[in-house]
Motif scaffolding. Structure first.
Motif, PDB file in Angstrom:
ATOM      1  N   UNK A  26       9.468   5.544  12.292  1.00  0.00           N
ATOM      2  CA  UNK A  26       9.089   4.529  13.286  1.00  0.00           C
ATOM      3  C   UNK A  26       7.826   3.755  12.935  1.00  0.00           C
ATOM      4  N   UNK A  27       6.937   4.321  12.089  1.00  0.00           N
ATOM      5  CA  UNK A  27       5.656   3.676  11.815  1.00  0.00           C
ATOM      6  C   UNK A  27       5.680   2.772  10.590  1.00  0.00           C
ATOM      7  N   UNK A  28       6.767   2.771   9.850  1.00  0.00           N
ATOM      8  CA  UNK A  28       6.714   2.103   8.553  1.00  0.00           C
ATOM      9  C   UNK A  28       6.549   0.599   8.682  1.00  0.00           C
ATOM     10  N   UNK A  29       7.178  -0.035   9.673  1.00  0.00           N
ATOM     11  CA  UNK A  29       7.032  -1.480   9.816  1.00  0.00           C
ATOM     12  C   UNK A  29       5.593  -1.868  10.125  1.00  0.00           C
ATOM     13  N   UNK A  30       4.925  -1.074  10.934  1.00  0.00           N
ATOM     14  CA  UNK A  30       3.530  -1.362  11.242  1.00  0.00           C
ATOM     15  C   UNK A  30       2.667  -1.274   9.988  1.00  0.00           C
ATOM     16  N   UNK A  31       2.914  -0.283   9.162  1.00  0.00           N
ATOM     17  CA  UNK A  31       2.153  -0.140   7.923  1.00  0.00           C
ATOM     18  C   UNK A  31       2.335  -1.357   7.021  1.00  0.00           C
ATOM     19  N   UNK A  32       3.561  -1.839   6.927  1.00  0.00           N
ATOM     20  CA  UNK A  32       3.836  -2.992   6.070  1.00  0.00           C
ATOM     21  C   UNK A  32       3.209  -4.263   6.648  1.00  0.00           C
ATOM     22  N   UNK A  33       3.317  -4.439   7.961  1.00  0.00           N
ATOM     23  CA  UNK A  33       2.735  -5.631   8.590  1.00  0.00           C
ATOM     24  C   UNK A  33       1.217  -5.674   8.418  1.00  0.00           C
ATOM     25  N   UNK A  34       0.600  -4.498   8.332  1.00  0.00           N
ATOM     26  CA  UNK A  34      -0.859  -4.427   8.191  1.00  0.00           C
ATOM     27  C   UNK A  34      -1.310  -4.430   6.731  1.00  0.00           C
ATOM     28  N   UNK A  35      -0.397  -4.766   5.816  1.00  0.00           N
ATOM     29  CA  UNK A  35      -0.702  -4.887   4.386  1.00  0.00           C
ATOM     30  C   UNK A  35      -1.181  -3.578   3.773  1.00  0.00           C
ATOM     31  N   UNK A  36      -0.622  -2.471   4.218  1.00  0.00           N
ATOM     32  CA  UNK A  36      -1.061  -1.178   3.707  1.00  0.00           C
ATOM     33  C   UNK A  36      -0.270  -0.769   2.474  1.00  0.00           C
ATOM     34  N   UNK A  37      -0.907   0.062   1.655  1.00  0.00           N
ATOM     35  CA  UNK A  37      -0.245   0.798   0.593  1.00  0.00           C
ATOM     36  C   UNK A  37      -0.164   2.248   1.087  1.00  0.00           C
ATOM     37  N   UNK A  38       1.015   2.843   1.002  1.00  0.00           N
ATOM     38  CA  UNK A  38       1.209   4.174   1.573  1.00  0.00           C
ATOM     39  C   UNK A  38       2.158   4.973   0.693  1.00  0.00           C
ATOM     40  N   UNK A  39       2.336   6.233   1.042  1.00  0.00           N
ATOM     41  CA  UNK A  39       3.212   7.146   0.308  1.00  0.00           C
ATOM     42  C   UNK A  39       4.262   7.691   1.258  1.00  0.00           C
ATOM     43  N   UNK A  40       5.511   7.660   0.820  1.00  0.00           N
ATOM     44  CA  UNK A  40       6.604   8.294   1.543  1.00  0.00           C
ATOM     45  C   UNK A  40       7.086   9.461   0.686  1.00  0.00           C
ATOM     46  N   UNK A  41       6.948  10.668   1.204  1.00  0.00           N
ATOM     47  CA  UNK A  41       7.427  11.820   0.434  1.00  0.00           C
ATOM     48  C   UNK A  41       8.292  12.701   1.330  1.00  0.00           C
ATOM     49  N   UNK A  42       9.346  13.226   0.757  1.00  0.00           N
ATOM     50  CA  UNK A  42      10.275  14.092   1.476  1.00  0.00           C
ATOM     51  C   UNK A  42      11.139  14.791   0.440  1.00  0.00           C
ATOM     52  N   UNK A  43      11.771  15.914   0.801  1.00  0.00           N
ATOM     53  CA  UNK A  43      12.620  16.626  -0.156  1.00  0.00           C
ATOM     54  C   UNK A  43      13.772  15.771  -0.660  1.00  0.00           C
ATOM     55  N   UNK A  44      14.387  16.223  -1.732  1.00  0.00           N
ATOM     56  CA  UNK A  44      15.512  15.498  -2.321  1.00  0.00           C
ATOM     57  C   UNK A  44      16.645  15.376  -1.321  1.00  0.00           C
ATOM     58  N   UNK A  45      17.322  14.249  -1.403  1.00  0.00           N
ATOM     59  CA  UNK A  45      18.515  13.970  -0.607  1.00  0.00           C
ATOM     60  C   UNK A  45      18.262  14.146   0.892  1.00  0.00           C
ATOM     61  N   UNK A  46      17.125  13.615   1.307  1.00  0.00           N
ATOM     62  CA  UNK A  46      16.811  13.604   2.738  1.00  0.00           C
ATOM     63  C   UNK A  46      16.887  12.196   3.323  1.00  0.00           C
ATOM     64  N   UNK A  47      17.166  11.186   2.482  1.00  0.00           N
ATOM     65  CA  UNK A  47      17.366   9.833   2.988  1.00  0.00           C
ATOM     66  C   UNK A  47      16.310   8.821   2.587  1.00  0.00           C
ATOM     67  N   UNK A  48      15.424   9.162   1.655  1.00  0.00           N
ATOM     68  CA  UNK A  48      14.344   8.232   1.284  1.00  0.00           C
ATOM     69  C   UNK A  48      14.894   6.931   0.699  1.00  0.00           C
ATOM     70  N   UNK A  49      15.747   7.042  -0.313  1.00  0.00           N
ATOM     71  CA  UNK A  49      16.256   5.839  -0.978  1.00  0.00           C
ATOM     72  C   UNK A  49      17.105   5.006  -0.032  1.00  0.00           C
TER      73      UNK A  49
END
Length: 534
Positions: A26-49
């Motif tokens: 839910x927070x990812x759009x806010x991070x992008x709108x605020x020009x942030x650089x961030x990290x998304x990490x999660x186990x394999x095959x959990x839906x990241x890609x």
């Protein structure tokens, strides 16, 4: 073609049953709108890609941004050579964006761009010195893009730290010039948090661990993808019901959630096995028994998802977590980074009631089966003396079979066990796996309890087993504590009888021939049980 449950590659809502993709971020759009650089990490095959691909397409389609998903995996074959890795990545990114973006939004050809428009003689991205080619390319693209540039760099784990770190430094160096001269916003995605990458040239602590200099200090935050809730599992399965008419009974959904704890690949893998193999007739509702059967098939087949996880069991950083968990003891002086590593792999999770636990029952079973595989393969032929002529489980005969087995094979198998601290547990489970073929074997283990519980269910018979170890540092017999724990375990299962198996691992213990015994005893709660000493 009708939609189906996906277990390989990114999910496509047009082809696969898919939950609302951004609901877990839910927070990812806010991070992008605020020009942030961030990290998304999660186990394999959990839906990241899947999530990042959808988000890139959505941002570009709305006309607000130029957004692209770029994989770092293409640099893996050359990951020991920074310059070659950069060129390999740029070539792969050119090909990827030629497919995913319209011509006016694609990056300029790397061979035709300069690292700075104010320096006409500056080298192109491909001609720039190794260690600056990524930043030159991203600068050129940001300056040429007609909209703010948003990038998702996926598969961060594909690169070795000595190549990943220079790329992170290039991102850090360009960050202050965004958005006019560098990407407006950026997400790094991978299995681990970027904090686990360490500068090989940095300081080293007194215990030999790499220094803690942060390699990506510009990140606004690290975010992760949670697993599905029970309601989301029900909603995903309901899509299949709506399109085919085939019902998942509430008991089946409950069991699927319990076994998977909402891990996305497991949720989909169970459903695919159920709907395509076990119950292909949509008129046939899916029951709890079907889910149990599908679980066993997944465990026996050990698809790449499970195989990849099980390959981590011999890693020292994983072993120091799982071995005490299996033994029921405390972690002790395990480094925080090792705990976080096991969490990032998805093998374990923090229990809401406190402490680490294995992430879900399917992983728990997979771990033990993987650790006991060689022991099971080493077992000789065992005549099925524990079965009655009707095929039922004879507990007394099983007891004698176990004592005979341990007398002949216990010591050699203990010596070869992969996790020495839990060698007795693993050998006993290998024996039970062999003898309960066609039955179920459930396990209960977690840190700090000093025990492991086993439950054998065969036909209408249930046998509960509590395992205790008399360790070299223990001065007193663990029998009283074991009796109390077995009482609690039996009460939770609604049983009046069971086994308490005490493994004596003290150097001063009598020889096996003298100590191997079985005797009836009454627990403090009045239950008649059998105490087995070995």
């Amino acid at each position: 073609m009708p939609r189906f449950f996906n277990t390989a590659g990114p999910s496509d809502p047009g082809r696969h049953y898919t939950l609302p993709i951004l609901a877990r971020l839910p927070r990812v759009r806010r991070l992008l709108d605020q020009q942030h650089y961030a990290v998304l990490h999660a186990p394999r095959q959990s839906g990241k890609t899947t999530t990042l691909l959808h988000l890139a397409r959505e941002l570009t389609a709305t006309g607000s941004h130029v957004a692209a998903l770029l994989s770092l995996d293409h640099g893996a074959p050359r990951s020991s050579d920074l310059g070659a890795t950069e060129l390999s990545l740029l070539d792969a990114w050119s090909r990827a964006t030629a497919i995913s973006l319209p011509p006016d939004l694609q990056p300029p050809p790397w061979s035709n761009v300069t690292s700075a428009p104010s320096a006409p003689s500056a080298p192109s991205a491909s001609e720039a010195p190794a260690g600056s080619r990524i930043s030159a390319a991203l600068r050129a693209w940001a300056e040429a893009a007609p909209r703010p540039l948003v990038l998702f760099l996926d598969d961060m784990d594909a690169l070795r730290d000595d190549v990943l770190l220079p790329i992170l430094r290039q991102l850090r160096a360009g960050y202050p010039t965004r958005p006019a001269h560098f990407p407006h916003a950026l997400l790094l995605s991978g299995l681990r948090d970027v904090r686990d990458a360490r500068d090989v040239r940095g300081i080293v602590s007194s215990d030999g661990r790499p220094g803690a200099a942060h390699p990506f200090s510009i990140k606004a935050e690290s975010i992760t993808l949670r697993d599905f809730t029970r309601e989301e599992v029900a909603a995903l399965y309901a899509q299949h019901t709506a399109e085919t008419g085939q019902a998942f009974l509430p008991e089946a959904i409950d069991r699927a959630f319990h076994l998977t704890q909402g891990q996305p690949w497991l949720v989909n893998a169970l459903a695919r096995q159920l709907t395509e193999e076990l119950c292909p007739d949509p008129a046939k509702p899916i029951t709890r028994a079907h889910v149990e059967e599908a679980k066993e098939i997944l465990l026996l087949r050990r698809d790449p998802h499970l195989d990849s996880l099980m390959s981590k069991l011999e890693e020292p950083r994983v072993r120091v977590i799982l071995e005490p968990m299996l033994a029921g003891s405390m972690l002790g002086s395990v480094a925080e980074d090792d705990v976080r590593h096991a969490l990032d792999l998805g093998l374990v999770r923090m229990d809401p009631e406190g402490g680490l636990t294995v992430a879900n029952p399917i992983y728990r079973e997979s771990i033990v089966r993987a650790l006991t595989f060689t022991r099971r393969a080493s077992l000789p032929h065992l005549p099925a003396t524990w079965l009655t002529p009707e095929g039922r489980l004879d507990k007394e005969a099983l007891l004698h079979a176990f004592l005979d087995f341990w007398r002949q094979h216990g010591d050699p198998l203990l010596a070869a066990a992969p996790y020495p601290d839990v060698a007795p547990h693993l050998v006993l489970m290998a024996f039970l796996h062999r003898v309960v073929n066609g039955a179920s074997l459930d396990r209960e283990y977690a840190m700090g309890r000093g025990r492991m519980g086993l439950c054998v269910r065969a036909h209408d018979e249930t046998l509960a087993i509590e395992i205790k170890v008399w360790r070299p540092d223990q001065k007193t017999d663990p029998l009283p504590e074991g009796l109390q724990q077995l009482d609690t375990y039996l009460a939770s299962l609604g049983l009046d009888t069971g086994w308490l198996v005490l493994f004596d691992r003290r150097p001063s213990a009598p020889p096996l021939a003298e100590r191997l015994s079985a005797a009836p005893l009454t627990t403090p709660g009045g239950r008649r049980i059998t105490v087995i000493r070995t």
